[in-house]
Design a protein around this motif. Structure first.
Motif, PDB file in Angstrom:
ATOM      1  N   MET A 188      26.912 107.626  34.811  1.00 40.37           N
ATOM      2  CA  MET A 188      27.363 108.811  35.531  1.00 40.37           C
ATOM      3  C   MET A 188      28.004 108.493  36.876  1.00 40.37           C
ATOM      4  N   VAL A 189      27.940 107.240  37.332  1.00 40.41           N
ATOM      5  CA  VAL A 189      28.575 106.891  38.595  1.00 40.41           C
ATOM      6  C   VAL A 189      30.064 107.150  38.465  1.00 40.41           C
ATOM      7  N   GLY A 190      30.630 107.870  39.409  1.00 42.49           N
ATOM      8  CA  GLY A 190      32.055 108.174  39.362  1.00 42.49           C
ATOM      9  C   GLY A 190      32.378 109.426  38.577  1.00 42.49           C
ATOM     10  N   GLN A 191      31.409 110.036  37.930  1.00 44.56           N
ATOM     11  CA  GLN A 191      31.651 111.268  37.184  1.00 44.56           C
ATOM     12  C   GLN A 191      31.584 112.436  38.144  1.00 44.56           C
ATOM     13  N   LYS A 192      32.739 112.788  38.666  1.00 44.18           N
ATOM     14  CA  LYS A 192      32.804 113.916  39.586  1.00 44.18           C
ATOM     15  C   LYS A 192      34.177 114.558  39.446  1.00 44.18           C
ATOM     16  N   ILE A 193      34.248 115.769  39.900  1.00 39.56           N
ATOM     17  CA  ILE A 193      35.518 116.487  39.927  1.00 39.56           C
ATOM     18  C   ILE A 193      35.849 116.724  41.392  1.00 39.56           C
ATOM     19  N   THR A 194      37.052 116.358  41.793  1.00 39.91           N
ATOM     20  CA  THR A 194      37.500 116.649  43.142  1.00 39.91           C
ATOM     21  C   THR A 194      38.471 117.820  43.075  1.00 39.91           C
ATOM     22  N   VAL A 195      38.284 118.773  43.982  1.00 36.01           N
ATOM     23  CA  VAL A 195      39.074 119.999  43.976  1.00 36.01           C
ATOM     24  C   VAL A 195      39.773 120.132  45.328  1.00 36.01           C
ATOM     25  N   GLN A 196      41.067 120.440  45.271  1.00 34.48           N
ATOM     26  CA  GLN A 196      41.835 120.736  46.473  1.00 34.48           C
ATOM     27  C   GLN A 196      42.335 122.172  46.374  1.00 34.48           C
ATOM     28  N   LYS A 197      42.387 122.841  47.513  1.00 30.87           N
ATOM     29  CA  LYS A 197      42.834 124.234  47.574  1.00 30.87           C
ATOM     30  C   LYS A 197      44.128 124.294  48.389  1.00 30.87           C
ATOM     31  N   ARG A 198      45.059 125.136  47.922  1.00 33.04           N
ATOM     32  CA  ARG A 198      46.316 125.304  48.653  1.00 33.04           C
ATOM     33  C   ARG A 198      46.036 126.045  49.948  1.00 33.04           C
ATOM     34  N   THR A 199      46.672 125.581  51.012  1.00 30.79           N
ATOM     35  CA  THR A 199      46.522 126.236  52.304  1.00 30.79           C
ATOM     36  C   THR A 199      47.836 126.922  52.650  1.00 30.79           C
ATOM     37  N   GLY A 200      47.773 128.170  52.992  1.00 29.65           N
ATOM     38  CA  GLY A 200      48.964 128.914  53.381  1.00 29.65           C
ATOM     39  C   GLY A 200      49.908 129.157  52.224  1.00 29.65           C
ATOM     40  N   GLU A 201      51.169 129.341  52.552  1.00 30.53           N
ATOM     41  CA  GLU A 201      52.180 129.653  51.546  1.00 30.53           C
ATOM     42  C   GLU A 201      52.922 128.410  51.049  1.00 30.53           C
ATOM     43  N   ASP A 202      52.707 127.263  51.685  1.00 24.80           N
ATOM     44  CA  ASP A 202      53.404 126.038  51.307  1.00 24.80           C
ATOM     45  C   ASP A 202      52.638 125.290  50.228  1.00 24.80           C
ATOM     46  N   ASN A 203      53.251 124.239  49.721  1.00 30.34           N
ATOM     47  CA  ASN A 203      52.650 123.412  48.676  1.00 30.34           C
ATOM     48  C   ASN A 203      51.810 122.307  49.316  1.00 30.34           C
ATOM     49  N   ILE A 204      50.903 122.713  50.212  1.00 30.80           N
ATOM     50  CA  ILE A 204      50.037 121.771  50.912  1.00 30.80           C
ATOM     51  C   ILE A 204      48.595 122.074  50.515  1.00 30.80           C
ATOM     52  N   PHE A 205      47.890 121.015  50.114  1.00 34.61           N
ATOM     53  CA  PHE A 205      46.517 121.168  49.639  1.00 34.61           C
ATOM     54  C   PHE A 205      45.569 120.405  50.544  1.00 34.61           C
TER      55      PHE A 205
END
Length: 137
Positions: free
Chosen positions: A24-41
């Motif tokens: 299970m080492v390394g079994q993870k999900i990384t999530v990024q969220k968009r900030t504002g109206e641009d394509n920046i996470f």
């Protein structure tokens, strides 16, 4: 003699436990969220609970994927990645995720021109795993 049997029994349990943990080492999900109206996470959340990671992988893996390139009308709401094994090779799977206009479904696109619109139930489950919140309808 009892001490030797007890010692080897405990040693066996420890070896089995440690090998399960190593899987299970390394079994993870990384999530990024968009900030504002641009394509920046920005980094949003890491999902490390084994059952949640497995459930999310199952939802994505068993979805009814279409092999087609799609052009979405806006930037993705979230991006997420998780490691997977392919032919004994470790890779990272990356996905862009949109919440549909109705707010009931998630739509996912990959870099390899694959697209899926998840069912309402799968959308609700995956969204809760990725964000910790309920999918608002």
């Amino acid at each position: 003699m009892k001490k030797i049997i007890l010692f080897f029994s405990l040693l066996g349990v420890l070896l089995v436990t440690s090998s399960c943990l190593n899987e299970m080492v390394g079994q993870k999900i990384t999530v990024q969220k968009r900030t504002g109206e641009d394509n920046i996470f920005e980094d949003f959340k890491e999902v490390n609970q084994r059952k949640q990671v497995e459930k999310a992988i199952d939802i994505v893996k068993n979805a009814d994927w279409e092999n087609k390139k799609v052009e979405m009308t806006s930037y993705a709401d979230y991006q997420f990645q998780f490691p997977f094994k392919n032919n004994s090779e470790n890779k990272i799977a990356s996905y862009s995720l949109w919440i549909s206009i109705s707010g009931e479904n998630l739509e996912i696109v990959t870099n390899s021109d694959r697209y899926v619109k998840l069912t309402e139930q799968d959308s609700a489950n995956l969204y809760e795993i990725l964000t910790g919140e309920e999918l608002i309808k």
